[in-house]
Scaffold this active site. Structure first.
Site, PDB file in Angstrom:
ATOM      1  N   GLU B  60       0.861  -1.128  -0.029  1.00  0.00           N
ATOM      2  CA  GLU B  60      -0.331  -0.163   0.471  1.00  0.00           C
ATOM      3  C   GLU B  60       0.799   1.144  -0.019  1.00  0.00           C
ATOM      4  O   GLU B  60       0.796   1.974  -0.735  1.00  0.00           O
ATOM      5  CB  GLU B  60      -0.727   0.061   1.070  1.00  0.00           C
ATOM      6  CG  GLU B  60      -2.057  -0.784   0.592  1.00  0.00           C
ATOM      7  CD  GLU B  60      -1.651  -2.691   1.239  1.00  0.00           C
ATOM      8  OE1 GLU B  60      -0.745  -3.181   2.322  1.00  0.00           O
ATOM      9  OE2 GLU B  60      -3.263  -3.266   1.483  1.00  0.00           O
ATOM     10  N   HIS B 129     -11.349  -5.132   9.912  1.00  0.00           N
ATOM     11  CA  HIS B 129     -11.894  -3.879   8.443  1.00  0.00           C
ATOM     12  C   HIS B 129     -13.175  -3.611   8.405  1.00  0.00           C
ATOM     13  O   HIS B 129     -14.068  -3.869   7.858  1.00  0.00           O
ATOM     14  CB  HIS B 129     -12.317  -5.351   8.430  1.00  0.00           C
ATOM     15  CG  HIS B 129     -11.315  -6.249   7.031  1.00  0.00           C
ATOM     16  ND1 HIS B 129     -10.175  -6.893   7.898  1.00  0.00           N
ATOM     17  CD2 HIS B 129     -10.753  -6.294   6.229  1.00  0.00           C
ATOM     18  CE1 HIS B 129      -9.427  -7.284   7.037  1.00  0.00           C
ATOM     19  NE2 HIS B 129      -9.295  -7.236   5.813  1.00  0.00           N
TER      20      HIS B 129
END
Lengths: 337, 323
Positions: B60, B129
């Site tokens: 990322e 999440h």
């Protein structure tokens, strides 16, 4: 592919470069050395403040590497970037003015010593997060490849960046996508005061290239010609679409990590040994050996550089500071509220 | 006008912008052959090829950093983060680089990048999440923060974001991808910084964005049965923040509820409430209410998760406290 150091590369480079070009290498190194010495003086006089990391001792790396590039190639650097910025062609005036925090500086006094930027010479910025510039260099490389332009990106960072995730991610992606990026690690043996062998498990830093399937080579960063030769080769490779390279340039910073660091973690003896391997004296000696008559020319260069530095200081000192109306400017490129 | 989903609206915006401008490209994890973890980029690889719809490794930090570098090199990258939770790995590049580059180089460098990411809870995905992190980006000057609730806004705002010269954090809600709505075909742009009054009312102002807008609308319907006429404002973008539309509404109603899915403490709603106090203190009949996610990591258990998230019921109760 870790490559053996090519001990004859520098001599071959000397033979391909004319005396005028060698003189230009000399001029750029002297410019950086005198500039940095003057910055130290101005810092002690309070004209320059904040964090300030000097490049004296490492000139051979920036000058050798950037001399191997074309004007339109990109350079990405760190917070120790005065040398790279000057070598890429930014004016001493605009760099000094930025250090003085003046509106005539490269970043209009908003950046300071660590955040120089000059799009006109494709110096794409000094970044003060260790390893932060590498992903940006990958992206610039991607933009060159995407636009099918022949430019390459030269990305400088220190040995301190090796343990960062950004280093490994960037080399991995640059290699996967065969991007035209030359990663140049300036190994000056210390990340602030931590010795490289206490920070990196593989202290032969160029060996990291093997994991990422790119050529890796170690060069003597105190020999501007050896750096020039290695980067010339890497740039050719990158330009031909063969992807990135890792070059470890072994070098030494004469001063501490920053202006506030007296460098007490290293010995005077070590410092002396490196001063004897000075990149400027090194080139001067080589030029004089080839042509004893070169001395007059080198002395002219020394004098000219002194004038450039004095002029830069005068310019910076006389320039206005940014007005308060500049404070909120440039947060966004377009104000919508 | 066609009825399409929020997901299809985003896909349409991407498709149109890729077609319009050669400099626009997409990169991210699974955006190509997989079609996007949430299928937002589905089908684009087949049309535009690997160069412009680029799968990346799971890195990322460097995906975002490379997007920034590509933007500085003259391209218009759209970086997809699989979810905002993984985006935390890229915070150095977002906060220290993307948000700073224009300013710290004195306006000489531009970073026209869009960073898209799904976020939000409600699917029993647990603590790592289910986060809504818009406040992290709102806190940082130099970033635009766009957070659409409807399919039409998703399209119109994404097209605008792609044409911006500043870095844009574009936050989508995982629960909205399947939601349908009318979306204008072709060139449809919504300027940043214009809130949308979704429902007019005179008794209380409910300010919200993203998925919570629908909780607010449901609450407004319930309140109608109680004789309370609620106005619902969808902010659409948090930076720029259209506080004027909110203040105008509060001046009319005298009461405000701010609803958001970030954690209650230090959330975007806290900033909105503060700005309401600053601009309309004299118009307020009562303190601003906040309905937000409980200050806890998200639990897995369905009942517990439901209790942690903001809901229409909680908004109704807040309105009742204000009545």
């Amino acid at each position: 592919m870790a490559l053996e150091r090519d001990k004859h590369a520098a001599e071959r480079a000397r033979l391909t470069l004319g005396e005028g070009e060698l003189g230009e290498l000399y001029r750029r190194m002297v410019l950086i050395r005198r500039f940095e010495d003057k910055v130290a003086e101005m810092y002690s006089r309070g004209k320059i403040t904040g964090f300030c990391h000097l490049y004296a001792g490492e000139e051979g790396v920036a000058v050798g590497a950037i001399y191997a590039l074309y004007d339109k190639d990109y350079v990405v650097s760190t917070y120790r970037e005065h040398g790279h910025c000057l070598a890429k062609g930014a004016s001493a005036r605009s760099v000094m003015a930025e250090l003085f925090g003046k509106v005539t500086g490269l970043s209009r006094g908003h950046g300071g010593s660590m955040h120089l930027f000059d799009q006109t010479v494709r110096f794409m910025g000094g970044y003060a997060i260790v390893g932060g510039g590498l992903p940006l260099a990958v992206g610039l490389g991607l933009s060159c490849q995407y636009k099918e332009e022949p430019e390459v990106v030269c990305c400088f960072f220190g040995d301190g960046a090796l343990p960062q995730g950004a280093f490994h991610e960037s080399l991995n992606i640059a290699s996967l996508w065969k991007l035209p990026v030359i990663f140049i690690c300036e190994n000056n043996f210390y990340g602030m005061g931590t010795m490289v062998q206490n920070a990196v498990s593989q202290e032969e830093l160029y060996h990291f290239a093997e994991s990422y399937k790119m050529p890796g080579v170690r060069v003597d960063g105190q020999d501007v010609l050896e750096v020039y030769a290695a980067v010339t080769e890497a740039a050719t490779r990158a330009r031909e679409g063969d992807g990135p390279s890792l070059i470890e340039a072994v070098t030494y910073r004469y001063r501490g990590h920053s202006m506030s660091d007296p460098a007490e973690y290293r010995s005077k003896r070590e410092e002396r040994i490196w001063q004897e391997r000075d990149p400027i004296k090194n080139l001067r000696r080589r030029m004089m050996q080839a042509n004893p008559g070169a001395e007059a020319r080198l002395e002219t260069i020394d004098r000219e550089v002194s004038e450039v530095i004095d002029d830069a200081v005068r310019f910076a000192d006389e320039s206005p500071e940014p007005g308060l109306e500049e404070l909120g400017k440039y947060v966004y490129s377009s104000e919508q509220e | 006008m066609a009825q399409i989903t929020y997901r299809e609206a985003l896909n349409q915006a991407l498709h149109e912008e890729l077609e319009r401008d050669e400099r626009v490209f997409i990169m991210g994890e699974e955006v190509g052959y997989f079609g996007g973890a949430f299928k937002v980029t589905d089908g684009l690889l087949a049309i535009f090829g690997e160069k412009r719809v680029r799968d990346t490794p799971i890195s990322e930090l460097t995906i975002v950093g490379a997007g920034i570098g590509a933007a500085m090199g003259g391209l218009k990258p759209i970086v997809e983060l699989m979810t905002i939770n993984f985006g935390l790995l890229a915070m150095d590049q977002i906060v220290n680089h993307a948000a700073k580059i224009h300013y710290m180089f004195g306006g000489h460098a531009k970073v026209p990048i869009v960073i898209r990411a799904p976020q939000g809870g409600g699917h029993q995905l647990g603590a790592q999440h289910s986060q809504s992190l818009e406040a992290y980006f709102l806190h940082c000057p130099g970033l635009r923060v766009v957070i659409p609730a409807t399919p039409a806004d998703a399209k119109g705002l994404l097209k605008t974001a792609i044409r911006e010269d500043d870095p844009v954090i574009f936050l989508e809600h995982e629960s909205l991808y399947g939601m349908k709505g009318e979306v204008p075909e072709g060139e449809y742009m919504i300027p940043l910084g214009r809130a949308n009054v979704m429902r007019e009312g005179k008794d209380v102002t409910i300010v919200s964005y993203s998925k919570c807008v629908y909780d607010a609308l449901r609450a407004a319907e319930a309140l109608e049965n109680e004789g309370v006429d609620a106005e619902v404002v969808d902010l659409r973008t948090l930076n720029p923040l259209d506080i004027n539309t909110v203040v105008e509404s509060v001046r009319k109603t005298g009461k405000a509820i701010v609803v958001y899915e970030g954690w209650r403490t230090g959330g975007a709603g806290a900033e909105i409430a503060a700005q309401i106090y600053e601009a309309a203190f004299d118009s307020l009949d009562a303190p601003v209410e906040r309905v937000a996610t409980l200050d806890t990591p998200m639990p897995y258990n369905k009942k517990l998760e439901h209790a942690a998230l903001p809901s229409a019921d909680q908004i109704v109760r807040a309105a009742e406290r204000l009545a």
